[in-house]
Design an enzyme around this catalytic site. Structure first.
Site, PDB file in Angstrom:
ATOM      1  N   HIS A 134      -3.570 -11.921   2.187  1.00  0.00           N
ATOM      2  CA  HIS A 134      -3.626 -11.747   3.498  1.00  0.00           C
ATOM      3  C   HIS A 134      -5.111 -11.619   3.938  1.00  0.00           C
ATOM      4  CE1 HIS A 134      -4.257  -7.506   2.152  1.00  0.00           C
ATOM      5  NE2 HIS A 134      -4.708  -7.524   3.170  1.00  0.00           N
ATOM      6  N   ASP A 173      -7.935  -9.668   6.781  1.00  0.00           N
ATOM      7  CA  ASP A 173      -8.093  -8.630   7.377  1.00  0.00           C
ATOM      8  C   ASP A 173      -8.814  -9.144   8.817  1.00  0.00           C
ATOM      9  OD1 ASP A 173      -7.353  -7.039   5.311  1.00  0.00           O
ATOM     10  OD2 ASP A 173      -9.127  -5.975   4.952  1.00  0.00           O
ATOM     11  N   HIS A 229      -0.604  -6.116   5.648  1.00  0.00           N
ATOM     12  CA  HIS A 229      -1.684  -6.251   4.557  1.00  0.00           C
ATOM     13  C   HIS A 229      -0.904  -6.406   3.201  1.00  0.00           C
ATOM     14  CE1 HIS A 229      -5.190  -5.178   7.172  1.00  0.00           C
ATOM     15  NE2 HIS A 229      -4.124  -4.630   7.714  1.00  0.00           N
ATOM     16  N   GLU A 259      -7.735 -10.914   0.773  1.00  0.00           N
ATOM     17  CA  GLU A 259      -7.468 -10.180  -0.108  1.00  0.00           C
ATOM     18  C   GLU A 259      -6.334 -10.609  -1.055  1.00  0.00           C
ATOM     19  OE1 GLU A 259      -9.305  -6.010   1.686  1.00  0.00           O
ATOM     20  OE2 GLU A 259      -7.437  -6.653   2.423  1.00  0.00           O
ATOM     21  N   HIS A 302      -8.627  -4.153  12.047  1.00  0.00           N
ATOM     22  CA  HIS A 302      -7.876  -3.370  10.941  1.00  0.00           C
ATOM     23  C   HIS A 302      -8.735  -1.846  10.767  1.00  0.00           C
ATOM     24  CE1 HIS A 302      -5.906  -2.111   7.232  1.00  0.00           C
ATOM     25  NE2 HIS A 302      -7.073  -2.519   6.784  1.00  0.00           N
ATOM     26  N   TRP A 354       0.988  -1.111  -0.055  1.00  0.00           N
ATOM     27  CA  TRP A 354      -0.126   0.131   0.094  1.00  0.00           C
ATOM     28  C   TRP A 354       0.935   1.338  -0.272  1.00  0.00           C
ATOM     29  CZ3 TRP A 354      -5.166   0.946   0.140  1.00  0.00           C
ATOM     30  CH2 TRP A 354      -6.163  -0.332  -0.098  1.00  0.00           C
ATOM     31  N   HIS A 375     -15.683  -2.992   3.916  1.00  0.00           N
ATOM     32  CA  HIS A 375     -15.141  -3.787   4.838  1.00  0.00           C
ATOM     33  C   HIS A 375     -16.286  -3.800   6.203  1.00  0.00           C
ATOM     34  CE1 HIS A 375     -11.222  -3.042   2.782  1.00  0.00           C
ATOM     35  NE2 HIS A 375     -10.689  -3.778   3.838  1.00  0.00           N
TER      36      HIS A 375
HETATM   37  N1  LIG Z   1      -7.782  -1.873   3.603  1.00  0.00           N
HETATM   38  C1  LIG Z   1      -6.740  -2.373   3.034  1.00  0.00           C
HETATM   39  C2  LIG Z   1      -5.439  -1.716   3.586  1.00  0.00           C
HETATM   40  C3  LIG Z   1      -5.490  -0.222   3.635  1.00  0.00           C
HETATM   41  O1  LIG Z   1      -6.615   0.512   3.462  1.00  0.00           O
HETATM   42  C4  LIG Z   1      -4.255   0.313   4.013  1.00  0.00           C
HETATM   43  C5  LIG Z   1      -3.157  -0.504   4.452  1.00  0.00           C
HETATM   44  C6  LIG Z   1      -1.812   0.117   4.651  1.00  0.00           C
HETATM   45  C7  LIG Z   1      -1.820   1.509   4.509  1.00  0.00           C
HETATM   46  C8  LIG Z   1      -2.827   2.277   4.114  1.00  0.00           C
HETATM   47  C9  LIG Z   1      -4.055   1.788   4.041  1.00  0.00           C
HETATM   48  N2  LIG Z   1      -5.182   2.591   3.633  1.00  0.00           N
HETATM   49  C10 LIG Z   1      -4.997   3.887   3.437  1.00  0.00           C
HETATM   50  O2  LIG Z   1      -5.780   4.694   3.302  1.00  0.00           O
HETATM   51  C11 LIG Z   1      -6.621  -3.741   3.242  1.00  0.00           C
HETATM   52  O3  LIG Z   1      -7.400  -4.338   3.862  1.00  0.00           O
HETATM   53  O4  LIG Z   1      -5.546  -4.405   2.911  1.00  0.00           O
HETATM   54 ZN   LIG Z   2      -9.227  -5.172   3.598  1.00  0.00          ZN
HETATM   55 ZN   LIG Z   3      -5.967  -5.994   4.269  1.00  0.00          ZN
END
Ligand SMILES: N[C@@H](CC(=O)c1ccccc1NC=O)C(=O)O
Ligand SMILES: [Zn+2]
Ligand SMILES: [Zn+2]
Length: 208
Positions: A50, A52, A46, A167, A56, A16, A155
């Protein structure tokens, strides 16, 4: 035969934006220790394929070590879709069995590229999955919400409907159909998620 549907954790696997990349190094070598090589990993939880944990996106949600492993082992349906918004109406055209639904939206995956555009479920689609008895929802992209979402509506909607999330599954070698499925999270105390080794095995009898 079990089929691996896991992204390989490599030094260039996509992460990310602004998040912790994955890295592995041999921190202690056999030459130095006289007996063994010892690896060291640094990573976002993440990363790659992976799950969640509810924590999270909800401070009061369950953390990784508390997750029920039975949710991550079971009967799965794989369906293939191309729509940007996956509605109840679209899902109703497929026969979904078991407690796990995996949606294939991609024919090719370059794990080093972070995709900014992802298909998402509609709210009524989530309600329909709950009605069918789905307990785990998986998709072959980095998020179940739009990448720029700050509210993570899907989510939360899945969580309210008691559906867990996986995911970045890799379904390029997996045809639509019915499978046994296993993808167990690491038992990380206080964790918000975990990389998993996800595998499926085609059911011999499609009527099973
Ligand atoms: N929801 C995403 C992860 C995510 O949103 C995220 C992960 C790392 C850093 C920032 C993130 N979201 C930022 O808005 C997930 O489930 O992997
Ligand atoms: Zn997610
Ligand atoms: Zn995730």
């Amino acid at each position: 035969m079990w089929i691996d549907i896991t992204q390989t954790l490599t030094s260039d696997i996509a992460h990310w934006p602004d998040d912790t990349p994955f890295s592995f190094e041999v921190a202690v070598t056999k030459e130095n220790s006289g007996s063994v090589n010892i690896g060291k990993i640094t990573t976002s939880t993440h990363i790659g394929t992976h799950i969640d944990a509810p924590f999270h996106f909800d401070d009061a949600g369950a953390t990784t070590e508390l997750l029920d492993i039975n949710r991550y082992i079971g009967d799965a349906t794989v369906i293939e879709l191309n729509e940007e918004i996956i509605t109840r109406d679209i899902l109703e055209h497929h026969e979904i069995r078991g407690t796990i639904l995996l949606i294939k939206t991609r024919q090719e995956i370059d794990t080093s590229v972070f995709l900014n555009k992802v298909p998402v479920l509609s709210e009524d689609a989530v309600e329909y999955l709950a009605l069918l008895g789905i307990e785990l929802f998986g998709i072959d992209v980095a998020s179940v919400d739009h990448i720029d979402s700050k509210t993570l509506d899907i989510h939360h909607k899945l969580y309210r409907n008691n559906i867990m999330i996986i995911e970045n599954v890799v379904l390029t070698e997996t045809d639509p159909g019915y499978y046994d499925f296993i993808a167990l999270p690491l038992k990380i105390e206080g964790g918000d998620g975990s990389p998993v080794r996800a595998v499926v095995r085609r059911k011999e009898n499609d009527n099973e």
